[in-house]
Design a protein around this motif. Structure first.
Motif, PDB file in Angstrom:
ATOM      1  N   THR A   1      11.378   7.106   2.543  1.00 40.06           N
ATOM      2  CA  THR A   1      11.593   7.143   4.039  1.00 40.06           C
ATOM      3  C   THR A   1      10.879   8.557   4.804  1.00 40.06           C
ATOM      4  OG1 THR A   1      13.848   8.199   3.337  1.00 40.06           O
ATOM      5  CG2 THR A   1      13.570   5.479   3.813  1.00 40.06           C
ATOM      6  N   LEU A   2      11.075   9.245   3.773  1.00 38.78           N
ATOM      7  CA  LEU A   2       9.599  10.463   4.969  1.00 38.78           C
ATOM      8  C   LEU A   2       8.297   9.289   4.586  1.00 38.78           C
ATOM      9  CD1 LEU A   2       9.464  13.252   5.530  1.00 38.78           C
ATOM     10  CD2 LEU A   2       9.118  14.126   3.019  1.00 38.78           C
ATOM     11  N   GLY A   3       8.179   8.970   4.598  1.00 38.03           N
ATOM     12  CA  GLY A   3       6.605   8.293   4.267  1.00 38.03           C
ATOM     13  C   GLY A   3       6.842   7.768   5.511  1.00 38.03           C
ATOM     14  N   VAL A   4       7.801   6.865   5.789  1.00 43.50           N
ATOM     15  CA  VAL A   4       7.230   5.837   6.807  1.00 43.50           C
ATOM     16  C   VAL A   4       7.320   6.710   8.238  1.00 43.50           C
ATOM     17  CG1 VAL A   4       8.773   4.154   8.196  1.00 43.50           C
ATOM     18  CG2 VAL A   4       8.269   3.491   5.793  1.00 43.50           C
ATOM     19  N   SER A   5       7.621   7.893   7.744  1.00 40.05           N
ATOM     20  CA  SER A   5       8.254   8.523   9.162  1.00 40.05           C
ATOM     21  C   SER A   5       7.330   9.417   9.444  1.00 40.05           C
ATOM     22  CB  SER A   5       9.743   9.360   8.947  1.00 40.05           C
ATOM     23  OG  SER A   5      10.528   8.607   9.040  1.00 40.05           O
ATOM     24  N   VAL A   6       6.513   9.729   8.596  1.00 38.34           N
ATOM     25  CA  VAL A   6       5.396  10.497   8.832  1.00 38.34           C
ATOM     26  C   VAL A   6       4.521   9.273   9.263  1.00 38.34           C
ATOM     27  CG1 VAL A   6       3.220  11.597   7.493  1.00 38.34           C
ATOM     28  CG2 VAL A   6       5.610  12.181   6.800  1.00 38.34           C
ATOM     29  N   ARG A   7       4.649   8.180   8.361  1.00 37.16           N
ATOM     30  CA  ARG A   7       3.393   7.428   9.045  1.00 37.16           C
ATOM     31  C   ARG A   7       3.178   7.067  10.798  1.00 37.16           C
ATOM     32  NH1 ARG A   7      -0.474   4.828  11.128  1.00 37.16           N
ATOM     33  NH2 ARG A   7      -1.489   3.528  10.273  1.00 37.16           N
ATOM     34  N   LEU A   8       4.516   6.572  10.622  1.00 37.76           N
ATOM     35  CA  LEU A   8       4.535   6.536  12.117  1.00 37.76           C
ATOM     36  C   LEU A   8       4.382   7.543  13.620  1.00 37.76           C
ATOM     37  CD1 LEU A   8       7.184   4.267  11.995  1.00 37.76           C
ATOM     38  CD2 LEU A   8       5.259   3.285  12.459  1.00 37.76           C
ATOM     39  N   SER A   9       4.757   8.785  12.979  1.00 36.71           N
ATOM     40  CA  SER A   9       4.672   9.753  13.620  1.00 36.71           C
ATOM     41  C   SER A   9       3.306  10.558  14.344  1.00 36.71           C
ATOM     42  CB  SER A   9       6.404  10.808  12.796  1.00 36.71           C
ATOM     43  OG  SER A   9       7.235  10.711  13.218  1.00 36.71           O
ATOM     44  N   PHE A  10       2.895  10.463  13.205  1.00 35.88           N
ATOM     45  CA  PHE A  10       1.730  10.492  13.431  1.00 35.88           C
ATOM     46  C   PHE A  10       0.447   9.391  13.181  1.00 35.88           C
ATOM     47  CE2 PHE A  10       3.052  14.208  10.901  1.00 35.88           C
ATOM     48  CZ  PHE A  10       3.183  15.425  11.494  1.00 35.88           C
TER      49      PHE A  10
ATOM     50  N   LEU B   1      -5.275  11.074   2.245  1.00 32.69           N
ATOM     51  CA  LEU B   1      -5.626  12.443   1.880  1.00 32.69           C
ATOM     52  C   LEU B   1      -5.115  13.119   2.665  1.00 32.69           C
ATOM     53  CD1 LEU B   1      -9.017  13.176  -0.044  1.00 32.69           C
ATOM     54  CD2 LEU B   1      -6.910  12.988  -0.834  1.00 32.69           C
ATOM     55  N   LEU B   2      -4.987  12.393   4.132  1.00 37.20           N
ATOM     56  CA  LEU B   2      -4.493  13.250   5.490  1.00 37.20           C
ATOM     57  C   LEU B   2      -2.707  13.234   5.036  1.00 37.20           C
ATOM     58  CD1 LEU B   2      -4.854  14.494   8.333  1.00 37.20           C
ATOM     59  CD2 LEU B   2      -5.265  11.919   9.418  1.00 37.20           C
ATOM     60  N   PHE B   3      -2.575  11.668   4.744  1.00 35.47           N
ATOM     61  CA  PHE B   3      -0.863  11.431   4.886  1.00 35.47           C
ATOM     62  C   PHE B   3      -0.382  11.971   3.420  1.00 35.47           C
ATOM     63  CE2 PHE B   3       1.831   9.125   2.114  1.00 35.47           C
ATOM     64  CZ  PHE B   3       2.635   8.157   3.008  1.00 35.47           C
ATOM     65  N   ALA B   4      -1.512  12.726   2.317  1.00 34.77           N
ATOM     66  CA  ALA B   4      -0.976  13.662   1.674  1.00 34.77           C
ATOM     67  C   ALA B   4      -0.101  13.890   1.558  1.00 34.77           C
ATOM     68  CB  ALA B   4      -1.771  13.591  -0.130  1.00 34.77           C
ATOM     69  N   ALA B   5      -1.468  14.716   2.854  1.00 38.04           N
ATOM     70  CA  ALA B   5      -1.641  16.022   3.057  1.00 38.04           C
ATOM     71  C   ALA B   5       0.034  16.326   3.991  1.00 38.04           C
ATOM     72  CB  ALA B   5      -2.620  16.890   4.361  1.00 38.04           C
ATOM     73  N   LEU B   6       0.692  15.574   5.037  1.00 39.46           N
ATOM     74  CA  LEU B   6       1.351  15.358   5.976  1.00 39.46           C
ATOM     75  C   LEU B   6       2.108  15.380   5.280  1.00 39.46           C
ATOM     76  CD1 LEU B   6      -0.517  13.290   8.607  1.00 39.46           C
ATOM     77  CD2 LEU B   6       0.256  16.151   9.417  1.00 39.46           C
TER      78      LEU B   6
END
Length: 503
Positions: free
Chosen positions: A116-125, A195-200
């Motif tokens: 769910t953190l991954g979903v939040s990061v993907r949608l927020s950014f 890689l950007l997703f991983a960094a965030l």
């Protein structure tokens, strides 16, 4: 196809990505796993009575239902002695956790936290990812697309914003010219987006509110993902509002989103789709709230007519970890009546200010900003808001970063990230313990309330500073990308071509 100012696009059916598209994600996911492993292994390897204590509460609540015991009449084993504090439907949802072993529940729940953190990061950014991936027409304010295709965003002053057609040339030049660090274009995006997703993901994992999700086995980031997805998904597969209703039924505080869509659905600029979202969310929350009265009626009545009215069941309200406005006021140790009056006054003022700017953000099409503001309302207005409730900072960072073009916004986002990585409230506790005259009682208390005061400041940043900065940057972008003959002269006057025509 484009005719005049009308733009029509053909909606392509969604297809599952090919295996080749998934391959670049493998090293990125391995990088995330390696970076978060020390945090996960530390807390999952903690002594048993200190390990994921909130998950233990959820699991014990589910076990109480399976065993026919009272959900609100138990506490977890010593030394925690924690009661179940959530609505009864949450205990029903927790029954699968009680049906598996404690070890399985710990690992499954931790995996859910990161999913769910991954979903939040993907949608927020999302605006950043769209720019890196070279999504046509979705860079720039892409995180801030209207809720419906027919609702065009407005500028902060209320005037219509520049159309996508007028800005498309600006954005295309910015992506193609390497403003994203040379990451523009579909080919580069396939390599760099993971890689950007991983960094965030790694950066957000080490925010203190997210570290506490892992430490305690908390549910907050799941609620963030549900509300965020409901608000910003471009083509939701569910009735919009359903996930907000689910989150509200589970933990009440997401009910601020009901207020959000209610006020957006009425008044100047109101839109029908916002009223529909409110109705779906309210209906879902109501049905899930009534369900326990049919299944576990005694527990449902016990919660709504007794347990809910006892704030001490939530823990020591004066503790440093309570960063709500009420928590900050309680730590002033004023008379109880005065504390309550001040809190109610602050709730009224902050709610008016925050929801007003959140409504404007939603109607202007800045969806992530609106969600971030409402998430901060959930923290500030609640009687009790522990540090892990500030998981909404992930959304705040996405709103501040925007599409990644504005270096000023990126620096502000980086500063907010660092602020919430550091254990600032505990520094205040240390300063108070030094017992230095004046310094300890004054500065110590301010620092102790650092995350709550920071949330108040972020309401102003998102509601006032960000719209101004967004308008300023778009104006600068149009000026920098305009043909030379259309640019202002050195003295601020008309450009060369216009000057010739005027002579």
């Amino acid at each position: 196809m484009r005719t005049g100012e009308a733009t029509t696009t053909e909606r392509r059916p969604w297809t599952w990505p090919s295996w080749s598209a998934w391959l670049p994600w493998l090293p990125a996911l391995l990088l995330v796993a390696a970076a978060v492993a020390p945090l996960v292994l530390h807390w999952l390897g903690n002594v048993d009575d200190q390990r994921l204590v909130d998950l233990d509460v959820y699991r014990t609540g589910g076990a109480a239902i399976l065993e026919g015991r009272s959900v609100y009449g138990f506490v977890t084993p010593a030394p925690q002695l924690l009661p179940f504090t959530y609505p009864p439907v949450a205990a029903l949802f927790a029954t699968p956790l009680a049906a598996v072993s404690w070890t399985t529940a710990q690992w499954a729940w931790t995996a859910l936290i990161f999913l769910t953190l991954g979903v939040s990061v993907r949608l927020s950014f999302r605006a950043v990812f769209d720019g890196v991936g070279g999504v046509p027409g979705r860079s720039g304010a892409a995180d801030e697309v209207p809720l419906s295709p027919g609702s065009a965003p407005r500028a902060p002053g209320g005037d219509p914003a520049p159309t996508e057609g007028k800005l498309r040339g600006v954005r295309t030049r910015l992506v193609g010219s390497g403003r994203f660090g040379g990451l523009g274009g579909t080919g580069g995006g396939r390599l760099w987006t993971p890689l950007l997703f991983a960094a965030l993901m790694i950066a957000c994992t080490y925010l203190m509110p997210i570290r506490d999700q892992v430490r305690f086995g908390q549910v907050d980031i799941l609620l963030v993902a549900l509300c965020l997805a409901d608000c910003v998904a471009r083509r939701p597969l569910w009735p919009r509002g359903m996930l907000i209703g689910l989150a509200t039924a589970v933990k009440l505080t997401p009910g601020v989103f009901l207020i959000y869509f209610l006020i957006a659905g009425f008044g100047p600029g109101a839109r029908r789709e916002h009223r529909e979202t409110f109705l779906v969310a309210a209906l879902t929350a109501a049905l899930l709230t009534l369900l326990p009265f049919l299944v576990i009626p005694a527990d449902a009545a016990d919660f709504w007519f007794r347990a809910l009215l006892d704030p001490e069941r939530l823990g020591a309200n004066a503790a440093t970890t309570n960063q709500s406005m009420r928590g900050m006021l309680i730590r002033l140790y004023l008379p109880d009546v005065l504390t309550s009056l001040l809190w109610l006054a602050l709730v009224a003022v902050v709610a008016w200010y925050g929801f007003r700017h959140a409504r404007r953000a939603l109607l202007d099409g800045h969806l992530v900003s609106g969600v971030a503001l409402v998430g901060l309302m959930a923290v500030l207005l609640s009687p009790v808001a522990w540090i892990h409730h500030l998981a909404w900072v992930v959304v705040v960072l996405g709103a501040l970063a925007g599409d990644g073009r504005d270096p000023v916004r990126l620096r502000v986002a980086a500063g907010v990230w660092l602020y919430y990585v550091l254990p600032i409230p505990w520094w205040g506790v240390t300063i108070k313990a030094m017992e230095i005259p004046v310094l300890s009682p004054v500065l110590g208390k301010i620092v102790q309330n650092g995350f709550g005061l920071g949330a108040l400041a972020l309401v102003w940043v998102l509601g006032v500073w960000l719209p101004r900065r967004r308008a300023t940057f778009e104006a600068l972008s149009r000026r920098d990308t305009a043909p030379e003959t259309e640019r202002p002269g050195r003295d601020g006057g008309p450009g060369r071509e216009t000057a010739v025509e005027g002579t």
